[in-house]
Write an enzyme that holds these catalytic residues in place. Sequence first.
Site, PDB file in Angstrom:
ATOM      1  N   ARG A 179       4.454  21.242  -8.117  1.00  9.74           N
ATOM      2  CA  ARG A 179       5.216  22.484  -8.047  1.00  9.74           C
ATOM      3  C   ARG A 179       5.584  22.916  -9.458  1.00  9.74           C
ATOM      4  NH1 ARG A 179       7.172  19.238  -4.032  1.00  9.74           N
ATOM      5  NH2 ARG A 179       8.963  18.571  -5.289  1.00  9.74           N
ATOM      6  N   GLU A 184       1.019   1.682  -6.245  1.00  9.17           N
ATOM      7  CA  GLU A 184       2.441   2.016  -6.324  1.00  9.17           C
ATOM      8  C   GLU A 184       3.227   0.721  -6.463  1.00  9.17           C
ATOM      9  OE1 GLU A 184       3.863   4.482  -3.169  1.00  9.17           O
ATOM     10  OE2 GLU A 184       2.922   6.287  -3.986  1.00  9.17           O
ATOM     11  N   ASP A 192       2.113  -0.486  -2.608  1.00 12.82           N
ATOM     12  CA  ASP A 192       1.823   0.399  -1.484  1.00 12.82           C
ATOM     13  C   ASP A 192       0.672   1.317  -1.889  1.00 12.82           C
ATOM     14  OD1 ASP A 192       2.241   1.342   1.091  1.00 12.82           O
ATOM     15  OD2 ASP A 192       3.522   2.969   0.400  1.00 12.82           O
ATOM     16  N   TYR A 200      -0.609  15.753   4.237  1.00 11.13           N
ATOM     17  CA  TYR A 200       0.826  15.464   4.330  1.00 11.13           C
ATOM     18  C   TYR A 200       1.688  16.674   4.673  1.00 11.13           C
ATOM     19  CZ  TYR A 200       2.476  17.453  -0.132  1.00 11.13           C
ATOM     20  OH  TYR A 200       2.843  18.291  -1.149  1.00 11.13           O
ATOM     21  N   THR A 214       7.835   4.062  -5.262  1.00 11.17           N
ATOM     22  CA  THR A 214       7.356   3.791  -6.613  1.00 11.17           C
ATOM     23  C   THR A 214       8.504   3.696  -7.607  1.00 11.17           C
ATOM     24  OG1 THR A 214       5.302   4.955  -6.134  1.00 11.17           O
ATOM     25  CG2 THR A 214       5.835   4.597  -8.448  1.00 11.17           C
ATOM     26  N   HIS A 270      10.165   9.233 -10.620  1.00 10.34           N
ATOM     27  CA  HIS A 270       8.919   9.367  -9.848  1.00 10.34           C
ATOM     28  C   HIS A 270       8.916  10.658  -9.034  1.00 10.34           C
ATOM     29  CE1 HIS A 270       5.414   8.276  -7.483  1.00 10.34           C
ATOM     30  NE2 HIS A 270       6.129   8.388  -6.359  1.00 10.34           N
ATOM     31  N   ASP A 316       9.038   3.028   4.089  1.00 11.71           N
ATOM     32  CA  ASP A 316       8.873   3.200   2.654  1.00 11.71           C
ATOM     33  C   ASP A 316       9.754   4.358   2.188  1.00 11.71           C
ATOM     34  OD1 ASP A 316       7.797   2.515   0.167  1.00 11.71           O
ATOM     35  OD2 ASP A 316       6.289   4.074   0.299  1.00 11.71           O
ATOM     36  N   LYS A 357      -1.780   6.524   3.323  1.00 14.52           N
ATOM     37  CA  LYS A 357      -0.919   5.380   3.027  1.00 14.52           C
ATOM     38  C   LYS A 357      -1.157   4.185   3.949  1.00 14.52           C
ATOM     39  CE  LYS A 357       2.122   7.097  -0.058  1.00 14.52           C
ATOM     40  NZ  LYS A 357       2.557   6.432  -1.296  1.00 14.52           N
ATOM     41  N   ARG A 373      -4.596   9.394  -2.859  1.00 12.13           N
ATOM     42  CA  ARG A 373      -3.898  10.637  -3.175  1.00 12.13           C
ATOM     43  C   ARG A 373      -4.616  11.878  -2.665  1.00 12.13           C
ATOM     44  NH1 ARG A 373       1.153   8.879  -4.285  1.00 12.13           N
ATOM     45  NH2 ARG A 373       1.172   7.327  -5.967  1.00 12.13           N
ATOM     46  N   GLU A 404       6.394  -1.365  -6.263  1.00 14.17           N
ATOM     47  CA  GLU A 404       7.628  -1.220  -5.500  1.00 14.17           C
ATOM     48  C   GLU A 404       8.309  -2.577  -5.308  1.00 14.17           C
ATOM     49  OE1 GLU A 404       7.352   1.096  -1.957  1.00 14.17           O
ATOM     50  OE2 GLU A 404       5.690   2.331  -2.694  1.00 14.17           O
ATOM     51  N   GLN A 456      -4.030  12.009   1.088  1.00  9.54           N
ATOM     52  CA  GLN A 456      -2.614  12.330   1.270  1.00  9.54           C
ATOM     53  C   GLN A 456      -2.334  13.807   0.993  1.00  9.54           C
ATOM     54  OE1 GLN A 456      -0.044  10.066  -1.312  1.00  9.54           O
ATOM     55  NE2 GLN A 456       1.817  11.020  -0.561  1.00  9.54           N
ATOM     56  N   TYR A 497      11.625   6.600  -1.296  1.00 11.91           N
ATOM     57  CA  TYR A 497      11.190   7.476  -2.394  1.00 11.91           C
ATOM     58  C   TYR A 497      12.381   7.584  -3.343  1.00 11.91           C
ATOM     59  CZ  TYR A 497       8.705  11.784  -4.049  1.00 11.91           C
ATOM     60  OH  TYR A 497       8.017  12.757  -4.757  1.00 11.91           O
ATOM     61  N   THR A 504      -1.046  -2.147   2.550  1.00  8.21           N
ATOM     62  CA  THR A 504       0.113  -2.379   1.687  1.00  8.21           C
ATOM     63  C   THR A 504       0.134  -3.870   1.397  1.00  8.21           C
ATOM     64  OG1 THR A 504       1.380  -0.557   2.670  1.00  8.21           O
ATOM     65  CG2 THR A 504       2.623  -2.250   1.492  1.00  8.21           C
ATOM     66  N   GLU A 511       0.982   9.262 -11.975  1.00 16.30           N
ATOM     67  CA  GLU A 511       1.924   9.632 -13.034  1.00 16.30           C
ATOM     68  C   GLU A 511       1.377   9.269 -14.409  1.00 16.30           C
ATOM     69  OE1 GLU A 511       6.303   8.792 -11.903  1.00 16.30           O
ATOM     70  OE2 GLU A 511       5.084   7.384 -10.743  1.00 16.30           O
TER      71      GLU A 511
END
Length: 367
Positions: free
Chosen positions: A115, A167, A199, A210, A308, A106, A99, A219, A203, A169, A206, A101, A223, A322
């Site tokens: 952040r 997600e 997918d 992660y 995503t 996204h 997968d 994850k 959250r 995709e 994760q 990114y 899927t 999001e």
Amino acid sequence: MSWGVDNLPYGVFSRRGERPRVGVRYGDRVLDLAAALHDEVFAAPSLNPFMARGRTAWHDTRTLIANKLTSDLAITEPHLIPLDQVRLHMPFEVADYVDFYCSLEHATNLGRMFRPGTDGLLPNWRHLPVGYHGRSGTIVVSGTPIDRPHGQLGAGRFGPSAKLDLEAELGFVIGVPSELGSPAGAFEDHVFGVTLVNDWSARDIQAWEYVPLGPFLGKSFATSISPWITPLEALPRLAGRVQDPEPLDYLRRTDDWGLDVSVEVSLNGEVVSRPPYSGMYWTPDQMLAHMTVNGASLRTGDLFASGTISGEQRDERGSLIELTWNGSDPIKLAGGETRTFLEDGDTVTIRATAGGRSLGEVSGTIR
């Protein structure tokens, strides 16, 4: 949306009491290819044997099917079965799953979310298509119920995910393998076609797990993919998005593999987002090049997905994290309901079109 001879996606189907085999969708029917083409490769319960034949066979077979459906319909008609008489299965045996990114929007949204005060992107993001290896054994066909996953939610905390997400995709299916130790060749020599992917993501699981190695239990639980694999030949192509800085030589595009695909995400029958795949920063040829530049080999049935799909506008975001900004801004549904993340009983359906041709749908209900 067209299911005509300019589309012709492949899938695996069965009728009651019969074994699964390969067919092609045409209108609201499926063409039994083993019977129509007298080719036993299509009697297999998977696309893998046919996909392994390679690009020339893919093209010649597609041309033959189109000719039979337009010129020899009287002969082909007995082998066209109404969709309401068949069950659709996993279209191929999944070998490995990667997968990516690849959406700038996204990645930027999630970066700004977690952040604050930064531009969102980490220093490596514009230099390579970031990805991770997923779990091929939990890839399921559309319609399979999705069990809410349990896991660690923080120090000393265990329970069901409260931030279950979708997600939207686009997935790419490998037909022709490559040798261990050698980068893959041309994209179109290896990739058979595309499928829609959801997918699913937990959250909260994760977020705790992660750091520092990336996605794992948040994850790997499920899927979902569409039962239809659309051949590359059916897809309208366009130039990829301008990239700055210019990628390294092995990632430089030699052909147009941007794809003009429009995606629609529905929650309990209500459209909540329309992500545009055409705006993806990294294109699938670059994903394949990066995935194999170290000599990693491809196998027939490998699946790699875009990550995503999200656009610049709020209603173009391809995930709930999001759309609701990590739950701080719930979306409002018809009838007054709101959602931050998925609740038990919710059904997510992702559909897509490309040049007026349907790519089908992938759907799943949370239980």
